[in-house]
Design a protein around this motif. Structure first.
Motif, PDB file in Angstrom:
ATOM      1  N   ILE A 311       0.861  -1.182   0.000  1.00  0.00           N
ATOM      2  CA  ILE A 311       0.000   0.000   0.000  1.00  0.00           C
ATOM      3  C   ILE A 311       0.899   1.235   0.000  1.00  0.00           C
ATOM      4  O   ILE A 311       1.763   1.377   0.867  1.00  0.00           O
ATOM      5  N   LYS A 312       0.695   2.097  -0.980  1.00  0.00           N
ATOM      6  CA  LYS A 312       1.505   3.304  -1.080  1.00  0.00           C
ATOM      7  C   LYS A 312       0.838   4.420  -0.278  1.00  0.00           C
ATOM      8  O   LYS A 312      -0.358   4.677  -0.415  1.00  0.00           O
ATOM      9  N   GLU A 313       1.646   5.080   0.545  1.00  0.00           N
ATOM     10  CA  GLU A 313       1.116   6.122   1.415  1.00  0.00           C
ATOM     11  C   GLU A 313       2.189   7.197   1.615  1.00  0.00           C
ATOM     12  O   GLU A 313       3.294   6.906   2.062  1.00  0.00           O
ATOM     13  N   ASN A 314       1.882   8.434   1.221  1.00  0.00           N
ATOM     14  CA  ASN A 314       2.827   9.555   1.354  1.00  0.00           C
ATOM     15  C   ASN A 314       4.189   9.253   0.725  1.00  0.00           C
ATOM     16  O   ASN A 314       5.239   9.546   1.291  1.00  0.00           O
ATOM     17  N   GLY A 315       4.144   8.656  -0.470  1.00  0.00           N
ATOM     18  CA  GLY A 315       5.376   8.389  -1.207  1.00  0.00           C
ATOM     19  C   GLY A 315       6.142   7.168  -0.744  1.00  0.00           C
ATOM     20  O   GLY A 315       7.173   6.829  -1.328  1.00  0.00           O
ATOM     21  N   GLN A 316       5.666   6.480   0.292  1.00  0.00           N
ATOM     22  CA  GLN A 316       6.322   5.273   0.806  1.00  0.00           C
ATOM     23  C   GLN A 316       5.466   4.043   0.479  1.00  0.00           C
ATOM     24  O   GLN A 316       4.236   4.080   0.583  1.00  0.00           O
ATOM     25  N   TYR A 317       6.139   2.972   0.083  1.00  0.00           N
ATOM     26  CA  TYR A 317       5.461   1.709  -0.158  1.00  0.00           C
ATOM     27  C   TYR A 317       5.538   0.873   1.125  1.00  0.00           C
ATOM     28  O   TYR A 317       6.632   0.524   1.583  1.00  0.00           O
ATOM     29  N   LYS A 318       4.382   0.553   1.683  1.00  0.00           N
ATOM     30  CA  LYS A 318       4.344  -0.282   2.876  1.00  0.00           C
ATOM     31  C   LYS A 318       3.909  -1.688   2.470  1.00  0.00           C
ATOM     32  O   LYS A 318       2.887  -1.857   1.802  1.00  0.00           O
ATOM     33  N   TYR A 319       4.686  -2.678   2.898  1.00  0.00           N
ATOM     34  CA  TYR A 319       4.457  -4.057   2.475  1.00  0.00           C
ATOM     35  C   TYR A 319       3.889  -4.864   3.641  1.00  0.00           C
ATOM     36  O   TYR A 319       4.561  -5.088   4.647  1.00  0.00           O
ATOM     37  N   TYR A 320       2.628  -5.294   3.477  1.00  0.00           N
ATOM     38  CA  TYR A 320       1.920  -6.034   4.518  1.00  0.00           C
ATOM     39  C   TYR A 320       1.813  -7.510   4.130  1.00  0.00           C
ATOM     40  O   TYR A 320       1.527  -7.849   2.972  1.00  0.00           O
ATOM     41  N   TYR A 321       2.020  -8.367   5.121  1.00  0.00           N
ATOM     42  CA  TYR A 321       1.977  -9.819   4.896  1.00  0.00           C
ATOM     43  C   TYR A 321       0.754 -10.434   5.586  1.00  0.00           C
ATOM     44  O   TYR A 321       0.521 -10.216   6.761  1.00  0.00           O
ATOM     45  N   GLY A 322      -0.018 -11.235   4.819  1.00  0.00           N
ATOM     46  CA  GLY A 322      -1.144 -11.974   5.378  1.00  0.00           C
ATOM     47  C   GLY A 322      -2.265 -11.084   5.881  1.00  0.00           C
ATOM     48  O   GLY A 322      -2.124  -9.871   6.008  1.00  0.00           O
ATOM     49  N   VAL A 323      -3.396 -11.720   6.182  1.00  0.00           N
ATOM     50  CA  VAL A 323      -4.513 -11.003   6.798  1.00  0.00           C
ATOM     51  C   VAL A 323      -5.353 -12.015   7.562  1.00  0.00           C
ATOM     52  O   VAL A 323      -5.626 -13.118   7.078  1.00  0.00           O
ATOM     53  N   THR A 324      -5.742 -11.660   8.794  1.00  0.00           N
ATOM     54  CA  THR A 324      -6.551 -12.555   9.612  1.00  0.00           C
ATOM     55  C   THR A 324      -7.239 -11.756  10.712  1.00  0.00           C
ATOM     56  O   THR A 324      -6.768 -10.679  11.098  1.00  0.00           O
ATOM     57  N   ASN A 325      -8.347 -12.296  11.200  1.00  0.00           N
ATOM     58  CA  ASN A 325      -8.992 -11.707  12.367  1.00  0.00           C
ATOM     59  C   ASN A 325      -8.941 -12.648  13.569  1.00  0.00           C
ATOM     60  O   ASN A 325      -9.708 -12.502  14.520  1.00  0.00           O
TER      61      ASN A 325
END
Length: 428
Positions: A311-325
């Motif tokens: 997810i790109k935010e304020n010129g930075q690419y943030k890399y998120y792994y997996g998703v769960t609740n």
């Protein structure tokens, strides 16, 4: 007094007896004769006995072991093949898993570059201990490319992927002890009963073992390119001795498992029932890193991890792994990320379907040079916006207000052939 109808009583007793007999689950053994059909396996030609092929020897030994087991009322025997045919590796393991087998025994013959190597080896599923047995793994795994089904089934497995390695460790730990027990019994019989040379029991990452949900071994019964040993393997005497040793090992293995189960049933205290895990309010993704650099899937910087959402935010690419609740899965995902090398990884909560109040999401579908009208992006997508910063062109598409809608939009774009798009958070 009422007369007793002995026929009714006898029938009732017979029904009870038959129900009891059929309720006893037989110990199911899947016997796998290695190779077969167009896959000859290891083979050599000798002037006195002609061509010796692995597929013929393994089938002969397998049928002998099976015939002995079938005489024992406690066993059920399933064969991956009984004739000269080639079942795919996935067919072999699927058969064992569908049958809920208690044991999987794959029988093979060995081969080496030099004809001086000899002796037996047994392999269980596990991480490679060293490189000395690498050729065995390569040779037994190479047949994976013979079948399209195998390519589909095993294509997602990547030995360098942290997820695959962790899944492998979880699986092998469940069956490793039992597999090692059987492997040791087999090799001991080869030495003590048949007076042969054993090279030992090894852990090796082999396709035909990895997918099995039960204790499994792969037995290398000898070297087919060793002149003396190949003659023994091809002889009736040799095949009888080998099959007897494998049969005896299976019998002793079952006795050991039954003894252990009996002791456990007597001594094991019932565990208190754990409450069912309750889902959390937030979805959790693991933040791996934040960087001004855009990395595509498979980039070494992502260290082999899959299921990554940038997810790109304020010129930075943030890399998120997996998703769960679920908290338990979240914690496993954090450990997976750290084991892969992201030591500072941590969980970030996302409220499901939460709308951005100060902006929106869009897709960055191209970064770099200016696109012409014939490009895939311009042809496939309408209303693409173009911006230029520091000589670099950025093309974005769409406007949605929840992350879930952004992911859905991304999949729609991928379906049109546009890969590696990035979800971008835009602030008003």
């Amino acid at each position: 007094m009422h007369k007793v109808n002995f026929k009714i009583i006898l029938s009732f007793l017979l029904i009870l007896a038959s129900n009891f007999i059929f309720s006893q689950k037989k110990f199911t053994v899947v016997l796998d004769a290695g190779h077969g059909g167009s896959d000859h396996g290891a083979n050599r030609t000798y002037s006195d006995i002609g061509r010796v092929t692995e597929k013929e020897i393994t089938l002969a030994i397998t049928l002998k072991v099976g015939a002995m087991l079938e005489k024992n009322k406690d066993f059920k025997v399933i064969y991956t093949r009984k004739i000269d045919e080639y079942p795919s590796l996935s067919d072999r393991t699927n058969l064992a898993n569908r049958s809920k087998a208690d044991l999987f025994v794959s029988i093979h013959c060995n081969s080496a570059v030099r004809n001086t190597a000899y002796g037996t080896e047994t392999y269980v599923q596990g991480p490679d201990q060293n490189d000395t047995n690498l050729e065995v793994a390569k040779r037994e795994n190479d047949v994976i490319f013979l079948d399209e089904k195998d390519k589909q089934t095993f294509g997602s497995y990547d030995a360098s992927s942290p997820e695959s390695l962790i899944a492998l460790k979880l699986q092998q730990s469940k069956y490793l002890e039992a597999s090692m027990l059987l492997g040791g019994l087999v090799e001991n019989n080869f030495v003590n009963k048949d007076k042969r040379s054993s090279r030992g029991v090894f852990q090796k990452n082999l396709h035909v073992l990895r997918m099995n949900a039960m204790p499994s071994v792969l037995i290398e019964t000898g070297f087919i390119n060793h002149p003396e040993e190949s003659h023994y393997l091809a002889s009736e005497k040799g095949q009888d001795e080998i099959s007897q040793s494998i049969y005896d090992a299976i019998i002793d293995y079952k006795k050991a498992i039954d003894r252990k189960a009996g002791v456990s049933a007597l001594t094991k205290k019932p565990e208190p029932e754990k409450p069912a895990e309750v889902a959390l309010k937030n979805d959790f993704r693991i933040l791996l890193l934040s960087s001004p650099t855009k990395y595509n899937d498979g980039d070494p910087a992502l260290k082999g991890l899959n299921y990554i959402l940038p997810i790109k935010e304020n010129g930075q690419y943030k890399y998120y792994y997996g998703v769960t609740n679920m908290a338990s899965v979240r914690d496993i995902n954090i450990k997976t990320a750290k084991d892969a090398g992201f030591r500072n990884a941590y969980a970030v909560g996302f409220m499901p379907n939460q709308k951005l109040s100060t902006g929106y999401y869009t897709l960055e579908v191209h970064t770099g040079d200016k696109l012409n009208g014939n490009s895939l992006v311009m042809q496939a997508l309408k209303d693409v916006e173009r911006n230029k910063e520091n000589g670099v062109f950025y093309y974005t598409y769409g406007k949605v207000y929840t992350l879930e809608d952004a992911v859905k939009l991304q999949k729609e774009v991928e379906a049109k052939g546009i890969k590696n798009s990035i979800i971008q958070k835009v602030f008003r």
